[in-house]
Motif scaffolding. Structure first.
Motif, PDB file in Angstrom:
ATOM      1  N   LYS A  65       0.851  -1.183   0.000  1.00  0.00           N
ATOM      2  CA  LYS A  65       0.000   0.000   0.000  1.00  0.00           C
ATOM      3  C   LYS A  65       0.893   1.242   0.000  1.00  0.00           C
ATOM      4  CE  LYS A  65      -3.987   1.886   2.411  1.00  0.00           C
ATOM      5  NZ  LYS A  65      -4.982   1.670   3.457  1.00  0.00           N
ATOM      6  N   HIS A  66       0.577   2.206  -0.828  1.00  0.00           N
ATOM      7  CA  HIS A  66       1.290   3.482  -0.975  1.00  0.00           C
ATOM      8  C   HIS A  66       2.652   3.353  -1.665  1.00  0.00           C
ATOM      9  CE1 HIS A  66      -1.881   5.218   1.374  1.00  0.00           C
ATOM     10  NE2 HIS A  66      -1.566   4.521   2.448  1.00  0.00           N
ATOM     11  N   LYS A  79      -3.293   4.188  -8.776  1.00  0.00           N
ATOM     12  CA  LYS A  79      -3.718   5.468  -9.344  1.00  0.00           C
ATOM     13  C   LYS A  79      -2.540   6.084 -10.094  1.00  0.00           C
ATOM     14  CE  LYS A  79      -2.678   8.418  -5.317  1.00  0.00           C
ATOM     15  NZ  LYS A  79      -3.212   9.445  -4.410  1.00  0.00           N
ATOM     16  N   PHE A  86      -7.554   5.488 -12.383  1.00  0.00           N
ATOM     17  CA  PHE A  86      -7.479   4.430 -11.389  1.00  0.00           C
ATOM     18  C   PHE A  86      -7.350   3.127 -12.160  1.00  0.00           C
ATOM     19  CE2 PHE A  86     -10.147   7.597  -9.103  1.00  0.00           C
ATOM     20  CZ  PHE A  86      -9.304   7.808  -8.028  1.00  0.00           C
ATOM     21  N   SER A 101       0.292   2.627  -5.517  1.00  0.00           N
ATOM     22  CA  SER A 101      -0.677   1.614  -5.125  1.00  0.00           C
ATOM     23  C   SER A 101      -1.521   2.142  -3.975  1.00  0.00           C
ATOM     24  CB  SER A 101       0.069   0.341  -4.707  1.00  0.00           C
ATOM     25  OG  SER A 101      -0.840  -0.626  -4.282  1.00  0.00           O
ATOM     26  N   LEU A 102      -2.831   2.029  -4.127  1.00  0.00           N
ATOM     27  CA  LEU A 102      -3.744   2.430  -3.049  1.00  0.00           C
ATOM     28  C   LEU A 102      -4.009   1.277  -2.096  1.00  0.00           C
ATOM     29  CD1 LEU A 102      -6.275   4.497  -5.164  1.00  0.00           C
ATOM     30  CD2 LEU A 102      -4.594   5.372  -3.545  1.00  0.00           C
ATOM     31  N   GLU A 103      -3.685   0.069  -2.524  1.00  0.00           N
ATOM     32  CA  GLU A 103      -3.886  -1.140  -1.727  1.00  0.00           C
ATOM     33  C   GLU A 103      -2.695  -2.063  -1.925  1.00  0.00           C
ATOM     34  OE1 GLU A 103      -8.711  -1.519  -2.630  1.00  0.00           O
ATOM     35  OE2 GLU A 103      -7.335  -2.951  -3.527  1.00  0.00           O
ATOM     36  N   VAL A 123     -11.359   3.479  -2.799  1.00  0.00           N
ATOM     37  CA  VAL A 123     -10.522   4.646  -3.067  1.00  0.00           C
ATOM     38  C   VAL A 123     -10.862   5.741  -2.064  1.00  0.00           C
ATOM     39  CG1 VAL A 123     -10.052   6.439  -4.789  1.00  0.00           C
ATOM     40  CG2 VAL A 123     -10.320   4.060  -5.511  1.00  0.00           C
ATOM     41  N   ASP A 167      -9.100  11.134  -3.154  1.00  0.00           N
ATOM     42  CA  ASP A 167      -8.660  10.702  -4.478  1.00  0.00           C
ATOM     43  C   ASP A 167      -9.800  10.751  -5.492  1.00  0.00           C
ATOM     44  OD1 ASP A 167      -6.038  10.360  -3.715  1.00  0.00           O
ATOM     45  OD2 ASP A 167      -6.218   8.204  -3.386  1.00  0.00           O
TER      46      ASP A 167
END
Length: 188
Positions: free
Chosen positions: A34-35, A57, A72, A97-99, A166, A170
């Motif tokens: 993540k991130h 994203k 996305f 990465s958001l997840e 999300v 965002d």
């Protein structure tokens, strides 16, 4: 159960087991946190990414530090800084990465090799690029012709699970509005 990439390709063109194994051999599996940043502005972009699991994203940050989200990418979607990837120039956007998730990555050389060797794969990528181009045109036209409320409703209709995966800031950055404006839209 078939491999997610095989299922994705076979929505357009069938592959034998040997053909799919050959195609898959040109990809590299990548786990993401993540991130985690996958593309950073000014850096080379050696890969296109196919999302097996997770959410990414693609965005740009303006001189005032405001994020502008271009795209996305959820499961079965492709993402990259395409200008940088295809032209082999430094990135003009960021991808993160958001997840936590899993990706398949392919280099431009491997993509070109597969397309040259396998008409089915060239056909597949040509249709995917055409679909992406159409979606980008539709997004631009929506930005010019629809109200923020209509764009938000269209986003939720097209991608009903996106709002659960999300962060609200965002989604606001994707729509080009503030988080406060998005909160007002969600109450309507």
């Amino acid at each position: 159960m078939s491999h997610p990439l095989r299922h994705h390709i076979e929505e357009i063109t069938p592959l034998s087991e040997a053909e799919f194994d050959y195609v898959l051999s040109h990809f590299t599996r990548k786990k993401v946190r993540k991130h985690q940043f996958l593309v950073e502005e000014g850096e080379p972009v050696p890969h296109e990414f196919f999302v097996v699991k997770g959410c990414l994203k693609a965005f740009n940050v303006d001189p005032e530090g405001k994020e502008h989200i271009i795209q996305f990418a959820l499961e079965d979607w492709w993402i990259s800084d395409y200008q940088a990837f295809f032209r082999e120039v430094p990135a003009t956007m960021l991808i993160s990465s958001l997840e936590e998730g899993e990706l398949l990555t392919i280099s431009l050389a491997n993509r070109n090799k597969l397309c040259a060797e396998m008409h089915k794969i060239e056909h597949f990528f040509r249709l995917k690029i055409t679909s992406g181009f159409i979606a980008m045109q539709q997004r631009i036209l929506a930005g010019m012709n629809l109200s923020v409320q209509e764009r938000y409703e269209k986003l939720l209709t097209l991608y009903p699970n996106l709002s659960q995966r999300v962060p609200k800031q965002d989604i606001a950055a994707y729509l080009g509005v503030t988080r406060e404006t998005l909160s007002r839209l969600r109450r309507v």
